[in-house]
Scaffold this motif. Structure first.
Motif, short mmCIF file in Angstrom:
data_model
loop_
_atom_site.label_atom_id
_atom_site.label_comp_id
_atom_site.label_asym_id
_atom_site.label_seq_id
_atom_site.Cartn_x
_atom_site.Cartn_y
_atom_site.Cartn_z
N GLY A 124 0.80 -1.21 0.00
CA GLY A 124 0.00 0.00 0.00
C GLY A 124 0.83 1.27 0.00
O GLY A 124 1.96 1.29 0.49
N PRO A 125 0.28 2.36 -0.51
CA PRO A 125 1.02 3.62 -0.56
C PRO A 125 1.11 4.34 0.78
O PRO A 125 1.94 5.22 0.95
N VAL A 126 0.23 3.98 1.73
CA VAL A 126 0.22 4.66 3.03
C VAL A 126 0.85 3.75 4.09
O VAL A 126 0.41 2.61 4.27
N GLN A 127 1.88 4.26 4.74
CA GLN A 127 2.56 3.50 5.78
C GLN A 127 2.68 4.36 7.04
O GLN A 127 2.93 5.57 6.94
N LEU A 128 2.53 3.71 8.20
CA LEU A 128 2.61 4.39 9.49
C LEU A 128 3.73 3.81 10.33
O LEU A 128 4.01 2.61 10.26
N SER A 129 4.33 4.65 11.16
CA SER A 129 5.32 4.18 12.12
C SER A 129 4.63 3.86 13.45
O SER A 129 3.46 4.18 13.65
N PHE A 130 5.37 3.23 14.37
CA PHE A 130 4.92 3.16 15.75
C PHE A 130 4.82 4.59 16.28
O PHE A 130 5.63 5.46 15.92
N ALA A 131 3.85 4.84 17.14
CA ALA A 131 3.81 6.12 17.85
C ALA A 131 4.65 5.99 19.12
O ALA A 131 4.69 4.93 19.75
N ARG A 132 5.32 7.07 19.49
CA ARG A 132 6.12 7.08 20.71
C ARG A 132 5.76 8.31 21.52
O ARG A 132 5.51 9.39 20.96
N SER A 133 5.74 8.17 22.83
CA SER A 133 5.39 9.31 23.67
C SER A 133 6.50 10.35 23.63
O SER A 133 7.69 10.02 23.46
N VAL A 134 6.14 11.60 23.79
CA VAL A 134 7.11 12.69 23.77
C VAL A 134 8.00 12.64 25.01
O VAL A 134 9.20 12.96 24.95
N ASP A 135 7.45 12.23 26.14
CA ASP A 135 8.19 12.07 27.39
C ASP A 135 8.04 10.63 27.87
O ASP A 135 7.09 9.94 27.50
N PRO A 136 8.96 10.15 28.71
CA PRO A 136 8.78 8.83 29.32
C PRO A 136 7.46 8.77 30.10
O PRO A 136 6.99 9.78 30.62
N ILE A 137 6.88 7.59 30.17
CA ILE A 137 5.62 7.42 30.89
C ILE A 137 5.83 6.50 32.08
O ILE A 137 6.80 5.73 32.14
N LEU A 138 4.90 6.57 33.03
CA LEU A 138 4.92 5.68 34.19
C LEU A 138 3.53 5.05 34.32
O LEU A 138 2.64 5.59 34.96
N PRO A 139 3.32 3.90 33.65
CA PRO A 139 2.01 3.25 33.74
C PRO A 139 1.65 2.91 35.18
O PRO A 139 2.52 2.57 35.99
N GLN A 140 0.37 3.00 35.48
CA GLN A 140 -0.10 2.70 36.83
C GLN A 140 -1.06 1.52 36.80
O GLN A 140 -1.85 1.36 35.87
N GLU A 141 -0.96 0.68 37.84
CA GLU A 141 -1.87 -0.44 38.01
C GLU A 141 -2.86 -0.08 39.11
O GLU A 141 -2.48 0.10 40.27
N ILE A 142 -4.12 0.06 38.74
CA ILE A 142 -5.15 0.51 39.66
C ILE A 142 -6.01 -0.69 40.07
O ILE A 142 -6.58 -1.37 39.22
N THR A 143 -6.08 -0.94 41.38
CA THR A 143 -6.93 -2.02 41.88
C THR A 143 -8.36 -1.53 42.02
O THR A 143 -8.61 -0.43 42.54
N ILE A 144 -9.30 -2.32 41.54
CA ILE A 144 -10.71 -1.95 41.61
C ILE A 144 -11.50 -3.09 42.26
O ILE A 144 -11.03 -4.22 42.35
N THR A 145 -12.69 -2.77 42.74
CA THR A 145 -13.59 -3.79 43.30
C THR A 145 -14.91 -3.76 42.55
O THR A 145 -15.30 -2.73 41.99
N ARG A 146 -15.58 -4.89 42.51
CA ARG A 146 -16.90 -4.95 41.89
C ARG A 146 -17.83 -5.74 42.80
O ARG A 146 -17.41 -6.66 43.51
N VAL A 147 -19.09 -5.39 42.78
CA VAL A 147 -20.07 -6.05 43.63
C VAL A 147 -20.74 -7.22 42.93
O VAL A 147 -21.42 -8.02 43.57
N ALA A 148 -20.58 -7.32 41.61
CA ALA A 148 -21.16 -8.43 40.87
C ALA A 148 -20.23 -9.64 40.99
O ALA A 148 -19.09 -9.62 40.51
N ILE A 149 -20.70 -10.71 41.64
CA ILE A 149 -19.91 -11.92 41.86
C ILE A 149 -20.12 -12.87 40.68
O ILE A 149 -21.23 -13.00 40.16
N THR A 150 -19.07 -13.58 40.29
CA THR A 150 -19.13 -14.40 39.09
C THR A 150 -19.96 -15.66 39.26
O THR A 150 -20.82 -15.97 38.44
N THR A 151 -19.74 -16.41 40.35
CA THR A 151 -20.41 -17.71 40.52
C THR A 151 -21.21 -17.76 41.81
O THR A 151 -20.99 -16.96 42.74
N GLU A 152 -22.13 -18.74 41.88
CA GLU A 152 -22.92 -18.94 43.11
C GLU A 152 -22.01 -19.30 44.28
O GLU A 152 -22.21 -18.84 45.41
#
Length: 295
Positions: free
Chosen positions: A141-169
């Protein structure tokens, strides 16, 4: 369709994310992709093309000539078979068919390019064999894209969440909530770069001026039809387009990309908004190149 494009283009896409995961990494538990050596965030070209395809599919709703080849829940073989049925060679031995018609490969390619926007744009590998008689070849194809890269370094965060809907009996009898996790980037501005070859458009896919206008529209709006809790607040902030006045171009692509400077403002220590950055385009540009800023 309108006329095939006659000018080479390069472009820069600036997009940002706030409290979301722009592109999860399956090799890292779906955490946001990060270059482990530098800490810069990454978004793959495949991810960006998916957003563009999704927008075109939504906007055009499978109108003739604007269909999408790589789409959810549609086997590639099904689309490949259409070309062979149209040309009356479905189910036949392709080697024999090609001997009888040496132009068959070009006819199959032209059918696929004329009917599928993403093949005209990005190309496709259509060598999906079924009992040896289903092969639509490969298109660059005539259109090609590169990977995108952030302008600054990033610090991903892992957020713990709770839910009230239980999966099984059984689980419901022993607990009232369940735990889960979400992965986010608090804020990041990403930069992707792309190329459009008028030479390949003319020789191979027929990528047209109308296709080009739709591509710009799709890039500017690729996150507008893709909002979700996982991807947070994402938006294309600027699309910077360099247009050459010839098919083969007037300057190396890297010089044009280097002309676009994206920098964090000196007084900002931790960026949390697009306004924390400045975007400048160095002048003068090489002779024969025009710049348009969209968004």
């Amino acid at each position: 369709m309108s006329d095939v494009i006659k000018n080479r283009y390069e472009f820069v896409i600036l997009f940002d994310v706030e409290n979301g995961n722009p592109n999860g990494d399956p090799d890292a538990g779906n955490m946001p992709r990060v270059d482990p050596e530098s800490g810069y965030g990454l978004v793959t070209d495949v991810c960006l093309k998916r957003k563009i395809r999704n927008y075109v599919e939504t906007a055009k709703e499978d109108a003739p000539g604007w269909r999408i080849y790589v789409k959810d829940s549609v086997p590639l073989n099904r689309s490949d078979k259409e070309a062979l049925e149209y040309l009356g060679v479905a189910g036949k031995d392709l080697k024999d068919a090609k001997k009888a018609d040496p132009a068959l490969d070009a006819k199959v390619r032209d059918f696929m390019c004329q009917n599928f926007f993403d093949i005209r744009t990005f190309g496709a590998v259509m060598t999906t064999f079924v009992k040896g008689n289903l092969n639509c070849g490969q298109v660059r194809g005539p259109v090609q894209l590169s990977f995108a890269r952030s302008v600054d370094p990033i610090l991903p965060q892992e957020i713990t969440i709770t839910r009230v809907a239980i999966t099984t009996e059984a689980d419901a009898e022993r607990k009232g909530t369940e735990m889960g996790r979400k992965y986010i980037v608090p804020y990041a501005l990403y930069r992707a770069e792309g190329y459009i070859s008028a030479n390949l458009a003319r020789k191979t896919t027929g990528f047209s001026e109308e296709d080009l206008a739709l591509l710009w529209q799709a890039i500017l709006n690729m996150f507008e039809t893709d909002h979700s809790a996982a991807r947070g607040k994402m938006a294309v902030r600027q699309l910077i387009v360099f247009k050459h006045d010839s098919e083969l171009g007037c300057a190396p692509a890297y010089k044009l990309f280097e002309a676009v400077k994206v920098a964090r403002k000196p007084e900002v220590s931790v960026p949390r908004a697009y306004s924390d950055y400045t975007v400048t385009i160095s002048e003068p540009l090489p002779e024969g190149v025009d710049c348009t800023v969209m968004g």
